[in-house]
Design an enzyme around this catalytic site. Sequence first.
Site, mmCIF file in Angstrom:
data_model
loop_
_atom_site.group_PDB
_atom_site.id
_atom_site.type_symbol
_atom_site.label_atom_id
_atom_site.label_comp_id
_atom_site.label_asym_id
_atom_site.label_seq_id
_atom_site.Cartn_x
_atom_site.Cartn_y
_atom_site.Cartn_z
ATOM 1 N N GLU A 31 42.843 37.595 42.487
ATOM 2 C CA GLU A 31 41.811 38.343 41.766
ATOM 3 C C GLU A 31 42.152 39.840 41.741
ATOM 4 O OE1 GLU A 31 39.892 36.567 40.096
ATOM 5 O OE2 GLU A 31 38.351 35.509 41.225
ATOM 6 N N ASP B 4 46.835 26.654 43.676
ATOM 7 C CA ASP B 4 45.624 26.945 44.441
ATOM 8 C C ASP B 4 44.747 25.710 44.611
ATOM 9 O OD1 ASP B 4 44.872 26.813 41.765
ATOM 10 O OD2 ASP B 4 44.586 28.972 41.585
ATOM 11 N N ASN C 173 39.938 37.995 33.596
ATOM 12 C CA ASN C 173 40.107 39.230 34.366
ATOM 13 C C ASN C 173 41.570 39.416 34.784
ATOM 14 O OD1 ASN C 173 40.492 37.423 36.464
ATOM 15 N ND2 ASN C 173 38.730 38.070 37.679
ATOM 16 N N HIS D 18 43.525 37.370 36.347
ATOM 17 C CA HIS D 18 44.044 36.755 37.579
ATOM 18 C C HIS D 18 45.089 35.696 37.235
ATOM 19 C CE1 HIS D 18 40.610 33.508 37.716
ATOM 20 N NE2 HIS D 18 41.630 33.056 37.036
HETATM 21 P P1 PGA Z 1 41.464 28.373 32.116
HETATM 22 O O1 PGA Z 1 41.641 29.189 33.467
HETATM 23 O O2 PGA Z 1 42.802 27.755 31.837
HETATM 24 O O3 PGA Z 1 40.433 27.322 32.436
HETATM 25 O O4 PGA Z 1 41.046 29.338 31.067
HETATM 26 C C1 PGA Z 1 42.766 29.974 33.631
HETATM 27 C C2 PGA Z 1 42.700 30.675 34.947
HETATM 28 O O5 PGA Z 1 41.591 30.985 35.406
HETATM 29 O O6 PGA Z 1 43.764 30.939 35.533
#
Ligand code: PGA
Length: 243
Positions: free
Chosen positions: A143, A67, A136, A138
Amino acid sequence: MKIIKVKNYEEMSKRAAFIIASQVSIKEDSVLGLATGSTPIGTYKQIINIYNDKLIDFKNITTYNLDEYYDLSEENEQSYRCFMNQNLFNHINIDKKNTFVPNGKAENPEKECKRYDSLVEKSGNIDLQILGIGSNAHIGFNEPDDKFAKGTHLVDLKQETIDANARFFKSKEEVPKKAISMGMKNIMAAKKVILLASGENKAQAIKSTIEGPINPLVPASILQLHPDVTFILDEEAASRLDK
Ligand code: PGA
């Protein structure tokens, strides 16, 4: 589904780096799907160490990132292109022409999504996809929603994602509200998937992903259907699993 439980972030990073190194050494023109965020930084550090020991060669490797923030140029320090250059690409012998990140500045995002999908498909899909997970649940920026998104798409980020990512920006207002993200079709088409999670704030997402029903409100739960997925979890992230 395979679950590897390890003690802490460092062990998680080492296990993940070994799997990536093994993929790269078995198939020297592998296509890797890469993730950003805090979770894979340790893995990328380990990969750089293994590369410096001259055990792996990235000359013929192609990468696709999951992304990119929408409307952020790749020169912006917070862009995921910048993140990848700083945390991995600048330190290994990969040809940057073979590293792909969605263009967050595309004038026509829909066209950019189609372009990205066709690039991934033309590469013969991803051999090994690395994933983090949001609190959450994702993956990429898919999302929670009422359906699983298929291909690469423009996403409205949830407030919890904006809040979680604010730590990388000077203020919450600066966090982009949209992103271009690969969809579940891209992720599920990967031949092998590893998902990394560290810390108590991921424990519930991990429990729902692994033990709950497959539900687009828990986006990562779709991985239950993937034929070759490995979860590498530290003690805290695994702490709510039944076993
Ligand atoms: P993080 O994010 O590795 O900074 O915890 C993971 C994500 O949001 O996919």
